[in-house]
Design an enzyme around this catalytic site. Structure first.
Site, PDB file in Angstrom:
ATOM      1  N   ARG A  66      -2.087   8.331  23.067  1.00  0.00           N
ATOM      2  CA  ARG A  66      -3.025   8.075  21.979  1.00  0.00           C
ATOM      3  C   ARG A  66      -4.129   9.136  21.894  1.00  0.00           C
ATOM      4  NH1 ARG A  66      -2.623   3.643  19.933  1.00  0.00           N
ATOM      5  NH2 ARG A  66      -2.223   2.404  21.779  1.00  0.00           N
ATOM      6  N   ARG A  96      -1.811   2.438  13.421  1.00  0.00           N
ATOM      7  CA  ARG A  96      -2.035   2.899  14.789  1.00  0.00           C
ATOM      8  C   ARG A  96      -3.409   2.445  15.257  1.00  0.00           C
ATOM      9  NH1 ARG A  96       0.747   6.695  17.352  1.00  0.00           N
ATOM     10  NH2 ARG A  96      -1.124   7.270  18.501  1.00  0.00           N
ATOM     11  N   HIS A 114      -8.651  -4.745   6.001  1.00  0.00           N
ATOM     12  CA  HIS A 114      -7.799  -5.737   6.666  1.00  0.00           C
ATOM     13  C   HIS A 114      -7.567  -6.911   5.709  1.00  0.00           C
ATOM     14  CE1 HIS A 114      -5.923  -7.848   9.926  1.00  0.00           C
ATOM     15  NE2 HIS A 114      -6.631  -8.906   9.622  1.00  0.00           N
ATOM     16  N   ASP A 150      -9.336  -4.116  14.312  1.00  0.00           N
ATOM     17  CA  ASP A 150      -9.790  -4.938  13.178  1.00  0.00           C
ATOM     18  C   ASP A 150     -11.159  -5.545  13.465  1.00  0.00           C
ATOM     19  OD1 ASP A 150      -7.461  -4.365  11.765  1.00  0.00           O
ATOM     20  OD2 ASP A 150      -6.378  -6.038  12.685  1.00  0.00           O
ATOM     21  N   GLN A 178      -7.345  -7.702  -4.601  1.00  0.00           N
ATOM     22  CA  GLN A 178      -8.768  -7.642  -4.212  1.00  0.00           C
ATOM     23  C   GLN A 178      -9.050  -6.429  -3.334  1.00  0.00           C
ATOM     24  OE1 GLN A 178     -11.149  -9.596  -5.537  1.00  0.00           O
ATOM     25  NE2 GLN A 178      -9.397 -10.267  -6.763  1.00  0.00           N
ATOM     26  N   GLU A 179      -8.091  -6.093  -2.458  1.00  0.00           N
ATOM     27  CA  GLU A 179      -8.262  -4.897  -1.610  1.00  0.00           C
ATOM     28  C   GLU A 179      -8.526  -3.671  -2.468  1.00  0.00           C
ATOM     29  OE1 GLU A 179      -5.314  -4.261   1.487  1.00  0.00           O
ATOM     30  OE2 GLU A 179      -4.780  -6.374   1.465  1.00  0.00           O
TER      31      GLU A 179
END
Ligand code: GRF
Length: 205
Positions: A66, A96, A114, A150, A178-179
């Site tokens: 990572r 990721r 999210h 998140d 809505q996003e």
């Protein structure tokens, strides 16, 4: 002007909503680059059509390292002038986990969207989680990313009713609509310098 990077892994509909809002001159930002960790992400084609530069940093080449992967992403961001001083990084369906080093370097300059009302239902399949949890309301959240998944100071949320006959698909569709409103709006507020993180909260104004 604010230099914007959008990181995607797939469909790219939130990316498209942001880019189109910039194109309408409603956000004072330069869409510097779209980066995908997947070479076949559909969003890459959409970005190109909209005249935005694209880069692929294939996560498969990094074998789960990572920190190394994110170092490469930071190099690409620097190449396009998306810096911790004048940049914003929008995670838009980027599948990721971000390393703590990346988060720290771009502190309060990485946003995520999210499909649930955080802190409820973080992680994968948030819409399914809301249905299975019997929620009457769900929605979506734009937040600054911190070191937990998140998680981080919430910028905007939008509430969606959960209907008795909703399926994961029908609920996802209404949440997605809505996003596409709140993500461009959060970027606009950031570009105008109207977001201030105070402790765990984002103050608007
Ligand atoms: C969206 O539902 C977003 O909230 C989640 O992943 C999905 C990405 O969709 N993080 P798209 O690629 O923006 O169409």
């Amino acid at each position: 002007m604010l230099n914007l990077a959008i990181l995607i892994s797939g469909r790219g509909s939130n990316m498209e909503a942001i880019l189109k809002t910039i194109r309408k001159k409603k956000i004072p930002a330069n869409p510097a680059v779209v980066i995908s960790n997947k070479p076949d992400a559909k969003g890459l084609r959409i970005a190109k059509k909209l005249g935005v530069k694209t880069e692929v940093v294939d996560s498969q080449d990094f074998k789960g390292d990572r920190a190394e992967y994110d170092k490469k992403i930071i190099k690409v961001l620097e190449k396009y002038g998306v810096t911790p001083e004048n940049g914003l990084v929008c995670l838009a369906g980027f599948m990721r986990i971000i390393s703590p080093e990346f988060i720290r370097k771009y502190k309060n300059r990485i946003m995520n969207i999210h499909p649930a009302l955080l802190p409820a239902y973080p992680g994968l399949h948030a819409q399914k989680q809301a249905l299975e949890g019997g929620a009457k309301y769900s929605g979506c959240t734009v937040h600054f990313a911190d070191e937990k998944v998140d998680h981080g100071p919430i910028i905007l949320q939008s509430i969606v009713n959960v209907k008795d006959d909703d399926t994961e698909q029908s609920l996802s569709k209404r949440i997605l609509a809505q996003e596409h409103k709140i993500y461009p709006e959060a970027v606009r507020l950031f570009a105008l310098g109207k977001l201030k993180v105070v402790g765990k909260r984002t103050k608007l104004g």
